[in-house]
Design an enzyme around this catalytic site. Structure first.
Site, PDB file in Angstrom:
ATOM      1  N   HIS A 110       1.609   4.342  -3.348  1.00 19.89           N
ATOM      2  CA  HIS A 110       1.632   5.421  -2.558  1.00 19.89           C
ATOM      3  C   HIS A 110       2.197   6.670  -2.815  1.00 19.89           C
ATOM      4  O   HIS A 110       2.588   7.928  -2.881  1.00 19.89           O
ATOM      5  CB  HIS A 110       0.577   5.773  -1.911  1.00 19.89           C
ATOM      6  N   TYR A 166       0.708  -0.597  -0.086  1.00 18.29           N
ATOM      7  CA  TYR A 166       0.096  -0.047   0.039  1.00 18.29           C
ATOM      8  C   TYR A 166       0.812   1.457   0.262  1.00 18.29           C
ATOM      9  O   TYR A 166       1.109   2.587  -0.224  1.00 18.29           O
ATOM     10  CB  TYR A 166      -0.796  -0.122   1.013  1.00 18.29           C
TER      11      TYR A 166
END
Length: 99
Positions: free
Chosen positions: A15, A11
């Site tokens: 990003h 995750y």
């Protein structure tokens, strides 16, 4: 929102950085500041953003790049049938702003 157990690093990797096209859409829709925090004990995510208006923020979800981002992220976090991340509204219990 939340991230599936074991997917925290992925995750964060996705990003760093987010797609430039998505960043451009966020800025074009009046997002001035956007942070996402991870609670490592629960895998809960908390997003905080400053935006020109609620309507402008909701309009981001209607863009093609946002829909593509949701599809890109759905395997590592709980998602709704339209691929949007499962999220809950939080109730503010305290706020202080100096004038």
């Amino acid at each position: 929102m939340a991230v599936h157990p074991g997917q925290e690093a992925e995750y964060a990797r996705r990003h760093a950085p987010i797609w430039r096209e998505l960043e451009d859409v966020l800025i074009a829709h009046g997002v001035r500041s956007y942070s996402i925090y991870l609670d490592p004990h629960t895998n809960a995510l908390f997003g905080y953003l400053e935006c020109d208006s609620e309507a402008a923020w909701r309009a981001v979800a209607e863009t093609d790049v946002c829909r593509r981002w949701w599809r890109f992220m759905r395997e590592i976090m709980p998602a709704n049938g339209d691929d949007s991340p499962v999220s809950r509204e939080l109730r503010e219990v305290f706020h202080l702003e100096a004038s």
